[in-house]
Design an enzyme around this catalytic site. Structure first.
Site, short mmCIF file in Angstrom:
data_model
loop_
_atom_site.label_atom_id
_atom_site.label_comp_id
_atom_site.label_asym_id
_atom_site.label_seq_id
_atom_site.Cartn_x
_atom_site.Cartn_y
_atom_site.Cartn_z
CB THR A 89 3.92 7.10 3.73
OG1 THR A 89 2.84 6.67 4.55
CG2 THR A 89 4.80 8.06 4.51
CB SER A 139 0.57 13.11 9.74
OG SER A 139 1.32 12.31 10.62
NE ARG A 181 -6.53 5.66 11.48
CZ ARG A 181 -6.75 6.94 11.21
NH1 ARG A 181 -7.85 7.52 11.61
NH2 ARG A 181 -5.85 7.64 10.53
CD GLU A 237 -4.18 2.34 8.34
OE1 GLU A 237 -3.20 2.54 7.58
OE2 GLU A 237 -5.35 2.38 7.96
N GLY A 238 -1.92 6.10 11.03
CA GLY A 238 -2.36 7.23 11.86
C GLY A 238 -1.61 7.25 13.18
CE1 TYR A 266 -3.97 2.08 1.34
CE2 TYR A 266 -2.36 3.06 2.80
CZ TYR A 266 -3.61 3.06 2.22
OH TYR A 266 -4.51 4.04 2.56
#
Ligand SMILES: Cc1cc2nc3c(=O)[nH]c(=O)nc-3n(C[C@H](O)[C@H](O)[C@H](O)COP(=O)(O)OP(=O)(O)OC[C@H]3O[C@@H](n4cnc5c(N)ncnc54)[C@H](O)[C@@H]3O)c2cc1C
Length: 580
Positions: A141, A147, A265, A390-391, A138
């Site tokens: 980034t 972020s 998440r 993932e955050g 995936y």
């Protein structure tokens, strides 16, 4: 190609696996990894910083077929739902979060196709994951866009024809240029979903390994999850056919990513639970064997009540949010990202609790914990990533605070007052589950939010983010009370974790509710007073029920004793049923 005119959420949730199939998968996963990767081998791979690609591929092949859990039946998978995915991810994390990350990356990588792809794309790409065990990565980034994904600089330029008109299918091809950073499976994947800025906005593109111009950097030398491959990707004049634009329409990339956060998440939250509990299980076992000062460490209250019990309570509070959110997603409530805040609370609490638990497990092992063979230092390094990818925790604090702040304003403060009333009502019927104290945490939260509104204190970003933490604690206390209530009454969902019986969950809930109430009251007061004008500070904090939260700590030590007794399977030292 038929463009997907609206992003789909039809594939989230549903009934999922039957209980027998889920249990078979969980058992097979444990047995498979135990055979393929005994502890000595895991330690060796961690030390050498090597991803066991053969094992990752075997896990996603006929040998185990774990990837099938994440693929709908219509595309050749088993059609697992959010609850199944959480249980499988937690089990993977008990073994190795790096391996879990590799499997999760295939799920995450194929997710844009599942959520936003055309029917043809789903059939082709998800079918390949199911049948051929294709490994995905995936690619979101970038070196300068983490972020803040909107800052991406990777571009996709139509070579001939484009798809900016949603009514028009894409035609021709795209040329992609850019760089992606920290991509799990980056140098072992067979296929990549890459987020790039097209003329119509951020869009996902499918890129196959071997495409001219696509290359990866050597794997990163990481702090933890060293069994997982993480690498930068380079896209230099990579040309893909327009059929590889996910959904056939430009500009839906960020929406497609955000739509599934509630779900994805939860999977990372499950990694936090698995890592944290694996570390706790090891510490609990160790403390029954290690004798110091004439008795096992497990019999020393200063040990268990610092290093074990509070961590267990926080993990189980997080689990309550995970299970509740998974059930709601599976019941169809997650459409369009409707449960993203709950997913954020679940991930935030579970990954912070998992990290703190693993750290405590090192301490619980003393000098042995600081050495490699006891594995807790590896778990601590591994679980650390879950608060970042993932955050990050800070981004989640912001997500949680912003959403609930809006609710507070919209309802003129009734949002948490109403929730407090609902939770307090449970106390009448079942006074043993900490509902009165959890309600107090929610009362305090309503008061802190109102003080922040009156003093306009959320102008301070730090105050806003601290509110995110307090909100997460208070909501988790409520979720744990509901879970303890269900365990003692109607029963937990059939696929729920059953580590604690009803009496044990009630004791855990009472311990956590007290922590949540204290945290919201004391820290809330601190930030309100700390941010307000000196003249207004005392008035703003005056309405908070500080005395009541202090009084609610009565019985805390006895309840911690009770939780320790459950964990160590001892005769109980305090009443686990009703308390005055
Ligand atoms: C091992 C590993 C695997 C990964 N796998 C993948 C993958 O498969 N695919 C993928 O696309 N990405 C992946 N990532 C990337 C990961 O999602 C990002 O690292 C993460 O989103 C954070 O971005 P960043 O590293 O650029 O940090 P930054 O965004 O620069 O953040 C740095 C710090 O600043 C804080 N911060 C950022 N913005 C704000 C703000 N507005 N206010 C206050 N504080 C802020 C953050 O919380 C953090 O503490 C992976 C990363 C790692 C390390």
């Amino acid at each position: 190609m038929t463009p997907a005119t609206t992003p789909s959420t039809a594939h989230l949730g549903g009934a999922g696996l039957d209980l027998g199939t889920l249990n078979l998968m969980l058992e097979a996963l444990g047995a498979f990894v135990a055979a393929e990767l005994p502890e000595e081998r895991v330690l060796e791979l961690d030390h050498q910083d090597v991803c066991p690609e053969d094992t990752v591929r075997a896990m996603c092949s006929d040998a185990l077929g774990v990837q099938l859990v994440f693929i709908p039946e219509a595309y050749g998978g088993l059609g697992g739902n959010a609850f199944d995915s959480y249980r499988v991810c937690e089990r993977m994390a008990h073994v190795d979060i790096g391996l879990g990350t590799s499997v999760f990356a295939t799920f995450l990588g194929s997710d844009p196709v599942l959520m936003g792809g055309t029917e043809e794309q789903r059939k082709e790409w998800l079918g390949r994951v199911a049948e051929q065990g294709v490994i995905f990565a995936y690619g979101a980034t970038e070196p300068e866009a983490g972020s803040d994904l909107a800052a991406m600089t990777t571009v996709a330029v139509p070579v001939d024809g484009s798809a900016t008109d949603p009514e028009q299918p894409a035609s021709g091809s795209y040329r992609i240029n850019g760089r992606k950073q920290w991509i799990s499976n980056g140098s072992i994947a067979d296929a990549y979903t890459v987020l790039a800025m097209a003329p119509g906005g951020p869009s996902w593109f499918l890129v196959e390994r071997g495409t001219v111009g696509l290359s990866s950097a050597p794997p990163e030398d990481k702090h933890g999850i060293r069994l997982s491959n993480t690498a930068a990707l380079f896209l230099d004049d990579v040309v893909v056919p327009a059929e590889n634009l996910v959904g056939g329409v430009e500009g839906r990339g960020l929406t497609q990513a955000q739509q599934v956060f509630g779900y994805t998440r939860l999977m990372v939250a499950a990694f936090g639970l698995g890592g944290g509990w694996e570390a706790m299980d090891r510490a609990i076992r160790y403390s029954t064997e290690r004798v110091q000062g004439g008795s096992p460490l497990s019999e020393k209250q200063g040990y268990t009540h610092k290093l074990i019990v509070p961590h267990v309570a926080r993990l189980e509070a997080a689990r309550a949010v995970v299970e509740e959110t998974a059930s709601r997603i599976d019941a169809g409530e997650g459409v369009g990202g409707a449960l993203n805040t709950e997913g954020a609370i679940a991930k935030y609490l579970a990954t912070e609790a998992g990290t703190a638990a693993a750290d405590a497990a090192i301490q619980a092992h003393g000098g042995y914990g600081y050495t490699r063979p006891y594995l807790v230092e590896k778990i601590r390094r591994d679980v650390r990533i879950t608060t970042i990818y993932e955050g990050t925790s800070e981004i989640l604090e912001m997500t949680i605070a912003r959403d609930r702040w809006q609710q507070h304003l919209k309802t003129r403060g009734a949002y948490y007052q109403d929730l407090a009333a609902q939770i307090r009502a449970l106390h009448g019927a079942r006074p043993c589950i900490g509902a009165d104290t959890a309600a107090l945490a929610l009362d305090c939260l309503a008061g802190v939010l109102e003080a922040c509104r009156a003093g306009r204190l959320t102008r301070n970003q730090h105050v806003l983010l601290r509110l995110g933490e307090l909100i997460a604690y208070a909501e988790a206390a409520a979720a744990l009370v509901r879970r303890a209530d269900a365990a003692a009454g109607a029963g937990l969902p059939e696929k729920a974790d059953r580590r604690f019986d009803a009496a044990g969950l009630a004791a855990v809930s009472r311990v956590f509710a007290r922590e949540a109430a204290t945290k919201v009251a004391e820290e809330g007061t601190r930030w309100v007073v700390g941010a307000a004008d000196p003249g207004a500070a005392r008035d703003l904090a005056a309405g908070l029920p500080l005395d009541a939260t202090r009084a609610a700590q009565t019985g805390l030590i006895a309840d911690m004793d009770a939780v320790a007794d459950v964990l160590y399977a001892r005769a109980t030292t305090s009443p686990l049923k009703d308390r005055p």
